[in-house]
Write a protein that holds these residues in place. Structure first.
Motif, PDB file in Angstrom:
ATOM      1  N   GLY A 136       0.850  -1.208   0.000  1.00  0.00           N
ATOM      2  CA  GLY A 136       0.000   0.000   0.000  1.00  0.00           C
ATOM      3  C   GLY A 136       0.869   1.236   0.000  1.00  0.00           C
ATOM      4  O   GLY A 136       1.918   1.293   0.648  1.00  0.00           O
ATOM      5  N   THR A 137       0.471   2.240  -0.761  1.00  0.00           N
ATOM      6  CA  THR A 137       1.265   3.454  -0.893  1.00  0.00           C
ATOM      7  C   THR A 137       0.714   4.554   0.010  1.00  0.00           C
ATOM      8  O   THR A 137      -0.489   4.806   0.005  1.00  0.00           O
ATOM      9  CB  THR A 137       1.217   3.941  -2.351  1.00  0.00           C
ATOM     10  OG1 THR A 137       1.625   2.873  -3.183  1.00  0.00           O
ATOM     11  CG2 THR A 137       2.109   5.150  -2.562  1.00  0.00           C
ATOM     12  N   TYR A 138       1.610   5.171   0.757  1.00  0.00           N
ATOM     13  CA  TYR A 138       1.204   6.291   1.607  1.00  0.00           C
ATOM     14  C   TYR A 138       2.094   7.495   1.368  1.00  0.00           C
ATOM     15  O   TYR A 138       3.275   7.342   1.092  1.00  0.00           O
ATOM     16  CB  TYR A 138       1.294   5.902   3.092  1.00  0.00           C
ATOM     17  CG  TYR A 138       0.251   4.913   3.488  1.00  0.00           C
ATOM     18  CD1 TYR A 138      -1.001   5.336   3.907  1.00  0.00           C
ATOM     19  CD2 TYR A 138       0.503   3.546   3.399  1.00  0.00           C
ATOM     20  CE1 TYR A 138      -1.987   4.420   4.244  1.00  0.00           C
ATOM     21  CE2 TYR A 138      -0.478   2.626   3.730  1.00  0.00           C
ATOM     22  CZ  TYR A 138      -1.712   3.072   4.151  1.00  0.00           C
ATOM     23  OH  TYR A 138      -2.686   2.178   4.475  1.00  0.00           O
ATOM     24  N   THR A 139       1.494   8.678   1.475  1.00  0.00           N
ATOM     25  CA  THR A 139       2.261   9.908   1.604  1.00  0.00           C
ATOM     26  C   THR A 139       1.634  10.618   2.789  1.00  0.00           C
ATOM     27  O   THR A 139       0.589  10.187   3.287  1.00  0.00           O
ATOM     28  CB  THR A 139       2.114  10.802   0.350  1.00  0.00           C
ATOM     29  OG1 THR A 139       0.733  11.174   0.235  1.00  0.00           O
ATOM     30  CG2 THR A 139       2.565  10.091  -0.919  1.00  0.00           C
ATOM     31  N   ASP A 187       0.016  13.292   2.785  1.00  0.00           N
ATOM     32  CA  ASP A 187      -1.315  13.715   2.347  1.00  0.00           C
ATOM     33  C   ASP A 187      -2.314  12.568   2.345  1.00  0.00           C
ATOM     34  O   ASP A 187      -3.460  12.730   2.736  1.00  0.00           O
ATOM     35  CB  ASP A 187      -1.242  14.279   0.925  1.00  0.00           C
ATOM     36  CG  ASP A 187      -1.027  15.777   0.943  1.00  0.00           C
ATOM     37  OD1 ASP A 187      -0.967  16.324   2.064  1.00  0.00           O
ATOM     38  OD2 ASP A 187      -0.916  16.375  -0.138  1.00  0.00           O
ATOM     39  N   ILE A 188      -1.860  11.419   1.856  1.00  0.00           N
ATOM     40  CA  ILE A 188      -2.763  10.266   1.777  1.00  0.00           C
ATOM     41  C   ILE A 188      -3.197   9.846   3.186  1.00  0.00           C
ATOM     42  O   ILE A 188      -4.373   9.622   3.443  1.00  0.00           O
ATOM     43  CB  ILE A 188      -2.102   9.084   1.035  1.00  0.00           C
ATOM     44  CG1 ILE A 188      -1.971   9.421  -0.459  1.00  0.00           C
ATOM     45  CG2 ILE A 188      -2.905   7.803   1.208  1.00  0.00           C
ATOM     46  CD1 ILE A 188      -1.208   8.389  -1.286  1.00  0.00           C
ATOM     47  N   GLY A 207      -5.597  12.372   4.613  1.00  0.00           N
ATOM     48  CA  GLY A 207      -6.895  12.235   3.945  1.00  0.00           C
ATOM     49  C   GLY A 207      -7.621  10.974   4.395  1.00  0.00           C
ATOM     50  O   GLY A 207      -8.832  10.968   4.580  1.00  0.00           O
ATOM     51  N   MET A 208      -6.841   9.921   4.586  1.00  0.00           N
ATOM     52  CA  MET A 208      -7.449   8.654   4.986  1.00  0.00           C
ATOM     53  C   MET A 208      -8.085   8.774   6.378  1.00  0.00           C
ATOM     54  O   MET A 208      -9.218   8.341   6.594  1.00  0.00           O
ATOM     55  CB  MET A 208      -6.366   7.578   4.998  1.00  0.00           C
ATOM     56  CG  MET A 208      -6.904   6.188   5.056  1.00  0.00           C
ATOM     57  SD  MET A 208      -5.541   5.007   4.993  1.00  0.00           S
ATOM     58  CE  MET A 208      -5.711   4.356   3.365  1.00  0.00           C
ATOM     59  N   ARG A 232      -9.137  11.477   7.824  1.00  0.00           N
ATOM     60  CA  ARG A 232     -10.323  12.344   7.709  1.00  0.00           C
ATOM     61  C   ARG A 232     -11.506  11.589   7.124  1.00  0.00           C
ATOM     62  O   ARG A 232     -12.627  11.682   7.602  1.00  0.00           O
ATOM     63  CB  ARG A 232     -10.023  13.543   6.825  1.00  0.00           C
ATOM     64  CG  ARG A 232      -9.232  14.575   7.561  1.00  0.00           C
ATOM     65  CD  ARG A 232      -9.154  15.841   6.753  1.00  0.00           C
ATOM     66  NE  ARG A 232      -8.148  16.694   7.334  1.00  0.00           N
ATOM     67  CZ  ARG A 232      -7.752  17.825   6.800  1.00  0.00           C
ATOM     68  NH1 ARG A 232      -8.276  18.231   5.660  1.00  0.00           N
ATOM     69  NH2 ARG A 232      -6.839  18.544   7.391  1.00  0.00           N
TER      70      ARG A 232
END
Lengths: 460, 349
Positions: A271-274, A276-277, A280-281, A283
């Motif tokens: 799974g890719t995370y930054t 921001d991701i 956002g996740m 939220r």
């Protein structure tokens, strides 16, 4: 001739090496110690055995190590500091109108948005055969003991959501409902969703499941975002599945099929995370699942501090940092050996986060080879809210089923109470950095705790 | 405008959850019985007029009605915790549309101004039965415009709303007042517009309804805001994170989305949800990850975004049953369509 001899010799060495998996685990992991606890429960906190019974044994602290450790751990460098003078014990005595005992130590607390009987979490274990087989006795024991219980990734996808997909393995809802129907006033369940589970909308499914609804209302459900794990940070879940399951799963997973063996290897993506991701996740989850607790599970990542900051700002309930000693049922050797930092470094992140003002609103937990009361108390002293474990519960369940897990947890509980009372304290919330010191100057500095040898440097 | 008596009645009904649930069970189980009452005959006729008026207005504005999809490999994931209906499509997993949003952009690229009258299925969480606004099976008029902004979309929304209300009053005015005790004012655009930030500030200070910045506006506060005005109100520029991946983030104001909700007056709640669409594939992929999914699942959509780059569109959806509920002044959407279905209650016709 020479080459074929050398070849034979090497093949033999390779075959011998094949045997070492189990041997190394038993030699290196305190499996025997945990098995003893599963068998004996509260009595296991004493070192007596068949040859050293009470009355004949003469005991003392061990100073030798079976083998030289690769890196420092809570066991090798952190010590607890009991005081001679215990004003809090006096307070407790005034409360109770008698001398307090270790059993008066309160372990009840809030952990990651749940009320728990003690600050120990049965971490999210996944779909691997061993985790799957032991999941039901562990669920029952955790419910009984009032601790949080985790369900790892890929369980619903591989073992089925409400119907069993594989013979002999409980499906997702069996694990979930076994735990939920056995809890009393303490506890909660945390559920991971891998990329592949997300394909099937696992969390949405749970959130609109009629059987789960009353527990959602009570606030007993948590969802755990898995960003990584100690044994293979940066890699996704890996398990072996029987060949006949390939058809069902090949749409969702990378499957490595040599065409010969009975079992094939199934890879799940990490799974890719930054930043921001992740933000956002969290939220999204707060909007979509307002009645759910949000947990984040991290591997030993260098930017863990940023994750803690985002989790805190966005209102997540807990972050778990798995050290490289963290358990697994399947990980490449190079990953276990070389990826990431040990649990003690995970704790340094937690210690530092607390110093920077990340308060108890966000629970922080270390994981990775933590299995006794000293690990609980030392972690708490360094700012953790509790500890997160997997293997000890699996081993205990293998040794003696549900009772084994209860016995094991009882032993950890009583040890934790004893150690906290020895610190002159009677509540789990009172444990603080002053209660520990390090034998190593550099580690003491890094964790901002006392160096054991400076304790003596006091004016009188 | 104060809370409508029907909204107040719903509030008192849901106060006793057990009784309300029993009532709903009966209401849904035997829906053919009330469907023959004069009151509901009128509701269904007004619903037909609403749809007629919507079509008339949109057609006159140059929109083309297009057939909506019913199934597809993916559907709208931005549905707040509701579950999608999945089924086996010849060995592939397919979904029943929770909204046709991804296909609107597809058709806007072809015909520029389009709309669907589209059936949607969402397996909503079980606590949604208490809102009066959630059905598992419902219709929405979903429109999309090529090369448009969300301001353009808001303009269409308010004009459409005013037209439909006027049409229904012209056709059913007397019956509406006699049989449903409903009087509707003459609305004139433009309606007030609050940015999320301003709405947050006003609600937390002047209107004394506090909530955390960055989260969805709670229902209680939406109600306060809607009763504070005599017309529908728009809330625009929501912070990122609370919406689906398709609401475009303002490139000049990171973290702010170019989107809007329109709220009905009198406490009837959300009417319309709309936005400009994110068309940068990299941004869409990143936002998709926020639901934890593999973007591969949305491959056709991403390929389309790349091929038709830049696929700049804006649009909104308006729920037909909610609109009917508002116009007829009903307690819940379970009154505003035949054979209603809500979360967790079965069997029903």
């Amino acid at each position: 001739m020479l080459f074929s001899l050398v070849g034979l010799h090497l093949r033999l060495l390779g075959k011998l090496r094949l045997l070492t998996g189990a041997k190394e685990f038993i030699k290196d992991y305190p499996a025997a110690e945990i098995a003893r606890r599963a068998l004996k429960g509260r009595d296991a906190i004493y070192p007596f055995g068949t040859l050293t019974e009470y009355g004949t044994a003469v005991l003392g602290s061990t100073v030798t190590l079976p083998r030289y450790p690769r890196f420092p751990s809570l066991d090798t460098t952190i010590i607890l500091l009991p005081p001679a003078f215990t004003p809090k014990r006096l307070d407790k005595m005034v409360d109770l109108l008698r001398e307090p005992t270790f059993e008066d130590v309160n372990l009840e607390c809030e952990l990651g948005g749940f009320k728990v009987a003690m600050p120990v979490v049965a971490g999210t274990m996944g779909s691997t055969a061993i985790a799957s087989k032991t999941s039901i006795p562990i669920a029952k024991a955790c419910a009984k003991m009032g601790i949080i219980y985790g369900i790892g990734e890929n369980v619903a996808t591989v073992r089925g959501y409400s119907k069993r997909l594989t013979r002999g393995h409980p499906c997702f809802k069996e694990r979930l409902m076994t735990y939920l129907t056995n809890i009393d006033k303490y506890g909660g369940v945390i559920i991971q969703q891998s990329v592949e589970d997300a394909y099937d909308e696992l969390w949405n499914k749970v959130y609109s499941d009629k059987d789960v609804e009353p527990y959602l209302d009570e606030g007993r459900i948590g969802f755990e975002i898995k960003i990584g794990q100690g044994a293979k940070p940066g890699l996704g879940g890996i398990i072996k599945i029987p060949r006949e399951q390939i058809e069902k799963l090949k749409q969702k997973y990378l499957i490595e099929d040599t065409g010969k063996e009975k079992f094939v290897t199934r890879y799940s993506v990490p799974g890719t995370y930054t930043e921001d991701i992740l933000r956002g996740m969290i939220r999204n989850m707060r909007t979509n699942y307002p009645r759910v607790r949000i947990w984040i599970k991290l591997g030993p990542f260098k930017d863990a501090m940023k994750v803690i900051k985002i989790a805190f700002e966005e209102g997540a309930h807990a972050v778990v940092i798995d050290g490289k000693e963290g358990g697994t049922a399947m990980a490449p050797c190079v990953a276990m050996q070389h990826l990431g930092y040990p649990t003690l470094v995970s704790l340094s992140f937690i210690r530092r986060a607390r110093m920077l003002g990340i308060d108890n609103k966000l629970s922080l937990l270390p994981a990775g080879r933590l299995y006794d009361g000293s690990h609980v108390v030392k972690s708490l002293a360094l700012g953790a809210s509790g500890i997160y474990m997997g293997r000890p519960l699996v081993i205990s369940a293998l040794v003696k089923g549900e009772q084994g897990v209860v016995n094991y947890l009882e032993s950890v509980k009583i040890e934790t109470q004893m150690l906290i009372s020895a610190l002159g304290k009677y509540d789990v919330h009172e444990v603080e950095p002053d209660d520990v010191a390090s034998l190593d100057l550099n580690i003491a500095r890094a964790l901002d705790i006392k160096w054991a040898f400076e304790l003596a440097q006091q004016d009188i | 405008m104060p809370l409508h008596p029907a909204v107040r009645e719903l509030e008192s009904m849901v106060a006793d959850k057990e009784r309300y649930r029993k009532f709903l069970q009966e209401w849904l189980r035997y829906s053919w019985r009330w469907a023959r009452d004069d009151k509901y005959k009128l509701v269904f006729r007004i619903q037909a007029s609403i749809l007629h008026a919507i079509r008339e207005k949109l057609d006159s504005m140059g929109f083309v009605e297009v057939l909506p999809p019913i199934i597809g490999p993916v559907t709208d994931p931005g549905i707040r915790g509701a579950k999608q209906v999945t089924f086996d499509f010849y060995g592939h997993e397919y979904k029943v549309m929770s909204s046709a949003i991804l296909y609107k952009q597809y058709m806007a690229a072809s015909l520029e101004k389009i709309y669907f009258v589209s059936p949607n299925i969402r397996l909503e969480p079980l606590d949604s039965i208490y809102t009066g606004r959630h059905l598992v099976e419902f219709f929405q008029v979903d429109l999309e415009m090529y090369n448009a902004t969300y301001h353009d979309a808001m303009k269409v929304a308010e004009e459409l709303f005013c037209y439909v209300v006027k049409y229904v009053k012209d056709v059913h005015g007397r019956e509406l007042e006699d049989k449903l005790k409903r009087s509707l004012p003459d609305f004139k655009p433009p309606f007030p517009r609050y940015t999320y930030k301003d709405a947050h500030k006003i609600l937390c200070t002047e209107l004394n309804c506090k909530f955390e910045y960055g989260t969805e506006i709670p229902w209680e506060c939406e109600k306060v805001l809607s009763t504070h005005h005599d017309t529908p109100v728009f809330v625009t520029d929501y912070p990122r994170g609370a919406r689906g991946f398709y609401d475009r983030e303002d490139p000049t104001r990171p973290g702010i989305l170019l989107d809007f909700d329109m709220l009905y007056p009198e406490g009837f709640g959300e009417a319309i949800s709309g936005a400009e669409r994110e068309y940068e594939p990299a941004k869409v992929i990143q936002r998709m990850r926020e639901t934890g999914e593999d973007p591969n699942k949305y491959r056709w959509y991403l390929e389309m975004l790349k091929e038709l780059y830049p696929l700049r569109t804006a649009g909104f959806g308006i729920g037909v049953e909610r609109f009917t509920r508002y116009i007829c002044g009903l307690r819940g959407v379970w009154e505003s369509r035949p054979y209603p279905k809500v979360a967790g209650i079965a069997p029903t016709p």
